[in-house]
Design a protein around this motif. Sequence first.
Motif, mmCIF file in Angstrom:
data_model
loop_
_atom_site.group_PDB
_atom_site.id
_atom_site.type_symbol
_atom_site.label_atom_id
_atom_site.label_comp_id
_atom_site.label_asym_id
_atom_site.label_seq_id
_atom_site.Cartn_x
_atom_site.Cartn_y
_atom_site.Cartn_z
ATOM 1 N N PRO A 62 74.827 8.924 46.014
ATOM 2 C CA PRO A 62 74.109 8.118 46.613
ATOM 3 C C PRO A 62 72.526 8.125 46.014
ATOM 4 O O PRO A 62 71.754 7.334 46.016
ATOM 5 C CB PRO A 62 74.039 8.545 48.293
ATOM 6 N N TYR A 63 72.157 9.437 45.705
ATOM 7 C CA TYR A 63 70.720 9.718 45.124
ATOM 8 C C TYR A 63 70.844 8.995 43.744
ATOM 9 O O TYR A 63 69.779 8.325 43.463
ATOM 10 C CB TYR A 63 70.581 11.166 44.981
ATOM 11 N N ALA A 64 71.909 9.125 43.133
ATOM 12 C CA ALA A 64 72.119 8.340 41.589
ATOM 13 C C ALA A 64 71.772 6.905 41.807
ATOM 14 O O ALA A 64 70.936 6.164 40.995
ATOM 15 C CB ALA A 64 73.402 8.584 40.913
ATOM 16 N N ASP A 65 72.624 6.198 42.718
ATOM 17 C CA ASP A 65 72.363 4.692 43.074
ATOM 18 C C ASP A 65 70.854 4.488 43.425
ATOM 19 O O ASP A 65 70.397 3.321 42.962
ATOM 20 C CB ASP A 65 73.553 4.414 44.258
ATOM 21 N N VAL A 66 70.653 5.226 44.628
ATOM 22 C CA VAL A 66 69.097 4.776 44.928
ATOM 23 C C VAL A 66 68.032 4.940 43.763
ATOM 24 O O VAL A 66 67.182 3.985 43.602
ATOM 25 C CB VAL A 66 68.924 5.533 46.056
ATOM 26 N N ALA A 71 64.618 -1.884 43.331
ATOM 27 C CA ALA A 71 64.024 -1.789 44.387
ATOM 28 C C ALA A 71 63.298 -0.540 44.900
ATOM 29 O O ALA A 71 62.040 -0.527 45.747
ATOM 30 C CB ALA A 71 64.840 -2.212 45.573
ATOM 31 N N PHE A 72 63.948 0.510 44.621
ATOM 32 C CA PHE A 72 63.532 2.029 45.199
ATOM 33 C C PHE A 72 62.208 2.288 44.329
ATOM 34 O O PHE A 72 61.080 2.865 44.802
ATOM 35 C CB PHE A 72 64.456 3.090 44.969
ATOM 36 N N ARG A 73 62.193 2.057 43.246
ATOM 37 C CA ARG A 73 61.185 2.363 42.206
ATOM 38 C C ARG A 73 59.937 1.718 42.539
ATOM 39 O O ARG A 73 58.773 2.210 42.758
ATOM 40 C CB ARG A 73 61.444 2.255 40.637
ATOM 41 N N THR A 79 54.218 2.155 47.833
ATOM 42 C CA THR A 79 53.843 3.027 48.734
ATOM 43 C C THR A 79 52.547 4.079 48.325
ATOM 44 O O THR A 79 51.473 4.027 48.949
ATOM 45 C CB THR A 79 55.150 3.821 49.134
ATOM 46 N N VAL A 80 52.620 4.267 47.003
ATOM 47 C CA VAL A 80 51.600 5.275 46.530
ATOM 48 C C VAL A 80 50.485 4.626 46.276
ATOM 49 O O VAL A 80 49.471 5.107 46.687
ATOM 50 C CB VAL A 80 52.231 6.042 45.321
ATOM 51 N N VAL A 245 56.139 -6.994 49.705
ATOM 52 C CA VAL A 245 55.505 -5.651 50.060
ATOM 53 C C VAL A 245 56.520 -4.774 50.749
ATOM 54 O O VAL A 245 56.859 -5.000 51.854
ATOM 55 C CB VAL A 245 53.990 -5.769 50.747
ATOM 56 N N THR A 246 56.949 -3.913 49.996
ATOM 57 C CA THR A 246 58.210 -3.191 50.528
ATOM 58 C C THR A 246 57.650 -1.679 50.183
ATOM 59 O O THR A 246 57.526 -1.212 49.196
ATOM 60 C CB THR A 246 59.556 -3.268 50.077
ATOM 61 N N THR A 247 57.467 -1.006 51.210
ATOM 62 C CA THR A 247 57.026 0.430 50.940
ATOM 63 C C THR A 247 58.389 1.287 51.394
ATOM 64 O O THR A 247 59.433 0.733 52.053
ATOM 65 C CB THR A 247 56.239 0.882 51.930
#
Length: 292
Positions: A62-66, A71-73, A79-80, A245-247
């Motif tokens: 799951p961590y590797a996929d995310v 979208a996560f990056r 967010t930052v 806008v996705t945080t």
Amino acid sequence: MTEVASSLRAGGGLSRSSPRPFGALLWALPPVALLALFFLYPLALVVQQSFQPDTGGTSLQPYADVFAASAFREALWTTVWLAVAATVGCLVLGFVLALVIAFVPFPGAKAVARFIDVFLSFPSFLITLALLFVYGTVGMANGAWTDVTGAAEGPFQFLTTPWGVLLAEITYFTPFVMRPLLAAFSQLDTGQLEAASSLGARAPRIVRQVVLPEALPALAAGGSLVLVLCLNEFGIVLFTGAKGVTTLPTLVYGKAILESDYPGACVVAVVNVLISVGLYGLYRVVSRRAGA
């Protein structure tokens, strides 16, 4: 009196004895049990779920996929930069407003200072809703524009962009900077200001060389707190309806509720918690040094 004091120090009836270890443990058990039940246990379940893919078993997949998903990056970057930009805006605006309230005499200054405390209790979505009434697509500003010009729509369309989210966050979180600043200004020695003014120093120089050094600890404490809060803000982003806008908090919501990807949602939540805890530790250090 001397004999009584000596007897008390020697272990008399009014001496304060150190609590027994067993008694202290009994007093500590109820709050620790409540903390474990309502916070640590759900958090442990989230961490556990983040290591359990839908295919079963326990792995880091799951961590590797995310982490591999764009979208996560993008959510992490959004967010930052929103949190940093909002913090900078809150620091600048909060410092200016606190200066005016503390050092510029005007009717109602004390009432405004008290209102800051009340404002801190407002939910974030309430401020966003107010901005929507004013600058939304069918808000008052666009309505007045269309009434005057006869245009089909008004020019104020920024609330559904990242700039709208940024404006809402600065509006809502600025009082979190003003509160410690007003407390710091109330303890400032006015004699320093009078001495600097009598020596011919102008207001900008007094602010730069006298007020700002005294305000730096409060600015650091307030800025650290705002940064932590902005990183975890969900209501403002949701209520503005900003497109694209996705945080990290909204990504958790999307994966869990919209996609039913619970392992992925838990991974993002764990990352968000780790960032928040790290920044909260920084906030505590800064607050302790600032005496806030």
